[in-house]
Write a protein that holds these residues in place. Structure first.
Motif, PDB file in Angstrom:
ATOM      1  N   ILE A   1       1.044  -1.280   0.069  1.00 36.62           N
ATOM      2  CA  ILE A   1      -0.089   0.159  -0.008  1.00 36.62           C
ATOM      3  C   ILE A   1       0.823   1.272  -0.207  1.00 36.62           C
ATOM      4  O   ILE A   1       0.684   1.922  -0.715  1.00 36.62           O
ATOM      5  CB  ILE A   1      -0.725   0.281   1.795  1.00 36.62           C
ATOM      6  CG1 ILE A   1      -2.218  -1.337   1.212  1.00 36.62           C
ATOM      7  CG2 ILE A   1      -1.706   1.343   1.147  1.00 36.62           C
ATOM      8  CD1 ILE A   1      -2.576  -1.559   2.182  1.00 36.62           C
ATOM      9  N   LEU A   2       1.633   1.650   0.879  1.00 36.75           N
ATOM     10  CA  LEU A   2       2.698   1.601   0.569  1.00 36.75           C
ATOM     11  C   LEU A   2       3.739   2.832  -0.331  1.00 36.75           C
ATOM     12  O   LEU A   2       3.809   3.566  -0.954  1.00 36.75           O
ATOM     13  CB  LEU A   2       3.958   2.338   1.990  1.00 36.75           C
ATOM     14  CG  LEU A   2       5.218   3.451   1.996  1.00 36.75           C
ATOM     15  CD1 LEU A   2       4.244   4.823   2.310  1.00 36.75           C
ATOM     16  CD2 LEU A   2       6.225   3.244   3.155  1.00 36.75           C
ATOM     17  N   LEU A   3       3.466   1.502  -1.177  1.00 34.82           N
ATOM     18  CA  LEU A   3       4.747   1.551  -2.823  1.00 34.82           C
ATOM     19  C   LEU A   3       3.477   2.521  -3.311  1.00 34.82           C
ATOM     20  O   LEU A   3       4.042   2.877  -4.440  1.00 34.82           O
ATOM     21  CB  LEU A   3       4.769   0.191  -3.076  1.00 34.82           C
ATOM     22  CG  LEU A   3       6.399  -0.326  -2.591  1.00 34.82           C
ATOM     23  CD1 LEU A   3       6.515  -1.787  -2.284  1.00 34.82           C
ATOM     24  CD2 LEU A   3       7.412   0.305  -3.364  1.00 34.82           C
ATOM     25  N   PHE A   4       1.988   1.705  -3.538  1.00 35.97           N
ATOM     26  CA  PHE A   4       1.076   2.405  -4.522  1.00 35.97           C
ATOM     27  C   PHE A   4       1.320   3.479  -3.994  1.00 35.97           C
ATOM     28  O   PHE A   4       1.231   4.852  -4.837  1.00 35.97           O
ATOM     29  CB  PHE A   4      -0.060   1.601  -5.130  1.00 35.97           C
ATOM     30  CG  PHE A   4       0.275   0.529  -5.168  1.00 35.97           C
ATOM     31  CD1 PHE A   4       0.262   1.030  -6.789  1.00 35.97           C
ATOM     32  CD2 PHE A   4       0.163  -0.795  -5.238  1.00 35.97           C
ATOM     33  CE1 PHE A   4       0.667  -0.803  -7.775  1.00 35.97           C
ATOM     34  CE2 PHE A   4       0.051  -2.111  -5.842  1.00 35.97           C
ATOM     35  CZ  PHE A   4       0.462  -2.201  -7.000  1.00 35.97           C
ATOM     36  N   PHE A   5       0.963   4.194  -2.654  1.00 33.55           N
ATOM     37  CA  PHE A   5       1.230   5.347  -1.966  1.00 33.55           C
ATOM     38  C   PHE A   5       2.498   6.362  -2.844  1.00 33.55           C
ATOM     39  O   PHE A   5       1.437   7.251  -3.876  1.00 33.55           O
ATOM     40  CB  PHE A   5       0.701   5.703  -0.914  1.00 33.55           C
ATOM     41  CG  PHE A   5       0.580   7.071  -0.191  1.00 33.55           C
ATOM     42  CD1 PHE A   5      -0.632   7.840  -0.645  1.00 33.55           C
ATOM     43  CD2 PHE A   5       1.513   7.202   0.688  1.00 33.55           C
ATOM     44  CE1 PHE A   5      -0.863   8.711  -0.373  1.00 33.55           C
ATOM     45  CE2 PHE A   5       1.403   8.905   1.010  1.00 33.55           C
ATOM     46  CZ  PHE A   5      -0.108   9.217   0.435  1.00 33.55           C
ATOM     47  N   LEU A   6       3.105   6.079  -2.453  1.00 32.77           N
ATOM     48  CA  LEU A   6       4.623   6.531  -2.585  1.00 32.77           C
ATOM     49  C   LEU A   6       4.035   6.753  -4.452  1.00 32.77           C
ATOM     50  O   LEU A   6       4.703   7.754  -5.310  1.00 32.77           O
ATOM     51  CB  LEU A   6       5.296   6.082  -2.430  1.00 32.77           C
ATOM     52  CG  LEU A   6       5.654   6.501  -0.791  1.00 32.77           C
ATOM     53  CD1 LEU A   6       7.202   5.416  -0.019  1.00 32.77           C
ATOM     54  CD2 LEU A   6       5.713   7.815  -0.138  1.00 32.77           C
ATOM     55  N   PHE A   7       4.078   5.670  -4.922  1.00 29.78           N
ATOM     56  CA  PHE A   7       4.280   6.194  -6.688  1.00 29.78           C
ATOM     57  C   PHE A   7       3.375   6.807  -7.354  1.00 29.78           C
ATOM     58  O   PHE A   7       3.750   7.480  -8.233  1.00 29.78           O
ATOM     59  CB  PHE A   7       3.922   4.608  -7.103  1.00 29.78           C
ATOM     60  CG  PHE A   7       5.289   3.678  -7.651  1.00 29.78           C
ATOM     61  CD1 PHE A   7       6.604   4.039  -7.963  1.00 29.78           C
ATOM     62  CD2 PHE A   7       4.959   2.470  -6.797  1.00 29.78           C
ATOM     63  CE1 PHE A   7       7.261   3.326  -7.939  1.00 29.78           C
ATOM     64  CE2 PHE A   7       6.241   2.000  -7.119  1.00 29.78           C
ATOM     65  CZ  PHE A   7       7.257   2.066  -7.132  1.00 29.78           C
ATOM     66  N   GLN A   8       1.959   7.418  -6.624  1.00 31.70           N
ATOM     67  CA  GLN A   8       1.467   8.011  -7.178  1.00 31.70           C
ATOM     68  C   GLN A   8       1.667   9.730  -6.735  1.00 31.70           C
ATOM     69  O   GLN A   8       0.933  10.289  -7.700  1.00 31.70           O
ATOM     70  CB  GLN A   8      -0.188   7.843  -6.092  1.00 31.70           C
ATOM     71  CG  GLN A   8      -0.782   6.105  -6.640  1.00 31.70           C
ATOM     72  CD  GLN A   8      -1.035   5.950  -8.338  1.00 31.70           C
ATOM     73  OE1 GLN A   8      -1.461   7.264  -8.744  1.00 31.70           O
ATOM     74  NE2 GLN A   8      -0.199   5.512  -8.777  1.00 31.70           N
ATOM     75  N   ILE A   9       2.228   9.741  -6.148  1.00 27.99           N
ATOM     76  CA  ILE A   9       2.689  11.281  -5.525  1.00 27.99           C
ATOM     77  C   ILE A   9       3.490  11.203  -6.339  1.00 27.99           C
ATOM     78  O   ILE A   9       4.019  12.590  -6.956  1.00 27.99           O
ATOM     79  CB  ILE A   9       2.992  10.963  -3.900  1.00 27.99           C
ATOM     80  CG1 ILE A   9       2.481  10.815  -3.401  1.00 27.99           C
ATOM     81  CG2 ILE A   9       4.111  12.592  -3.472  1.00 27.99           C
ATOM     82  CD1 ILE A   9       2.313  10.995  -1.676  1.00 27.99           C
ATOM     83  N   LYS A  10       4.936   9.944  -6.522  1.00 25.44           N
ATOM     84  CA  LYS A  10       5.389  10.758  -7.327  1.00 25.44           C
ATOM     85  C   LYS A  10       5.481  10.718  -9.040  1.00 25.44           C
ATOM     86  O   LYS A  10       5.441  11.873  -9.466  1.00 25.44           O
ATOM     87  CB  LYS A  10       6.482   9.277  -7.574  1.00 25.44           C
ATOM     88  CG  LYS A  10       7.861   9.572  -8.748  1.00 25.44           C
ATOM     89  CD  LYS A  10       7.728   8.636 -10.039  1.00 25.44           C
ATOM     90  CE  LYS A  10       6.941   7.427 -10.360  1.00 25.44           C
ATOM     91  NZ  LYS A  10       7.332   7.617 -11.618  1.00 25.44           N
ATOM     92  N   HIS A  11       3.913  10.132  -9.323  1.00 21.96           N
ATOM     93  CA  HIS A  11       3.615  10.448 -10.186  1.00 21.96           C
ATOM     94  C   HIS A  11       3.334  11.573 -10.707  1.00 21.96           C
ATOM     95  O   HIS A  11       2.962  12.379 -12.404  1.00 21.96           O
ATOM     96  CB  HIS A  11       1.807   9.351 -10.856  1.00 21.96           C
ATOM     97  CG  HIS A  11       2.241   8.977 -12.716  1.00 21.96           C
ATOM     98  ND1 HIS A  11       3.145   8.339 -13.599  1.00 21.96           N
ATOM     99  CD2 HIS A  11       0.931   9.690 -12.931  1.00 21.96           C
ATOM    100  CE1 HIS A  11       2.849   8.572 -14.951  1.00 21.96           C
ATOM    101  NE2 HIS A  11       1.151   9.443 -14.079  1.00 21.96           N
ATOM    102  N   MET A  12       2.259  11.775  -9.631  1.00 19.26           N
ATOM    103  CA  MET A  12       1.257  13.143 -10.292  1.00 19.26           C
ATOM    104  C   MET A  12       2.305  14.196 -10.128  1.00 19.26           C
ATOM    105  O   MET A  12       3.084  15.334 -10.893  1.00 19.26           O
ATOM    106  CB  MET A  12       1.203  13.576  -8.340  1.00 19.26           C
ATOM    107  CG  MET A  12       0.614  15.365  -8.648  1.00 19.26           C
ATOM    108  SD  MET A  12      -0.577  15.986  -7.219  1.00 19.26           S
ATOM    109  CE  MET A  12       1.000  15.489  -5.845  1.00 19.26           C
ATOM    110  N   PHE A  13       3.948  14.356  -8.953  1.00 23.03           N
ATOM    111  CA  PHE A  13       4.714  15.546  -9.261  1.00 23.03           C
ATOM    112  C   PHE A  13       5.613  15.687 -10.723  1.00 23.03           C
ATOM    113  O   PHE A  13       5.886  16.532 -11.411  1.00 23.03           O
ATOM    114  CB  PHE A  13       5.919  15.387  -8.091  1.00 23.03           C
ATOM    115  CG  PHE A  13       4.608  16.089  -7.103  1.00 23.03           C
ATOM    116  CD1 PHE A  13       5.339  17.717  -6.697  1.00 23.03           C
ATOM    117  CD2 PHE A  13       4.342  15.905  -5.972  1.00 23.03           C
ATOM    118  CE1 PHE A  13       4.942  18.111  -5.892  1.00 23.03           C
ATOM    119  CE2 PHE A  13       3.831  16.436  -4.822  1.00 23.03           C
ATOM    120  CZ  PHE A  13       4.596  17.263  -4.660  1.00 23.03           C
ATOM    121  N   ALA A  14       6.187  14.080 -11.174  1.00 20.92           N
ATOM    122  CA  ALA A  14       6.672  14.072 -11.851  1.00 20.92           C
ATOM    123  C   ALA A  14       5.985  14.445 -13.741  1.00 20.92           C
ATOM    124  O   ALA A  14       6.525  14.888 -14.396  1.00 20.92           O
ATOM    125  CB  ALA A  14       7.120  13.122 -12.096  1.00 20.92           C
TER     126      ALA A  14
END
Length: 129
Positions: free
Chosen positions: A9-22
């Motif tokens: 869950i943490l991985l998916f959450f962090l990937f979503q934040i990363k994707h939004m910024f990138a």
């Protein structure tokens, strides 16, 4: 909740934040122009921002460096080509934001990126845990 489920869950959450910024906050004019040509330095840099963000995410969950480097190299290559496919199609079809097909292309592009994260989490679960 087990550590593995919580980490997924943490991985998916962090990937979503990363994707939004990138994808939305860190793009420069160079990254956004001329995207219909295959070898485009702006697209290469944009994919690099994604790869760097994913490296941070993977470091947070304690991914071994060799596996991390392999995963982000694959992500860079896949992201670069997904974005090229969308840009090439959009240019060829002369798509504009007021057309449904433009948004279909954007949506399919984003779907493919999300499936990349699913594959990355699967790989992490398979080879790291």
């Amino acid at each position: 909740m087990s550590v593995t489920v919580g980490t997924v869950i943490l991985l998916f959450f962090l990937f979503q934040i990363k994707h939004m910024f990138a994808d939305y906050f860190l793009q420069t004019p160079m990254m956004l122009s001329g995207r219909g040509e295959y070898w485009h330095m702006g697209r290469a840099l944009h994919a690099g921002v994604h790869a760097a963000g994913s490296a941070i995410v993977l470091l947070i969950v304690g991914t071994p460096i060799a596996f991390l480097l392999l995963l982000i190299a694959l992500e860079w290559f896949i992201h670069f080509n997904i974005d090229y496919g969308k840009a090439h199609y959009s240019d060829k079809m002369e798509l504009q934001p007021n057309q449904a097909r433009y948004w279909h292309a954007v949506g399919f592009d984003q779907f493919l990126h999300q499936m990349t994260y699913v594959a990355m989490v699967w790989a992490w679960l398979t080879y790291v845990t």
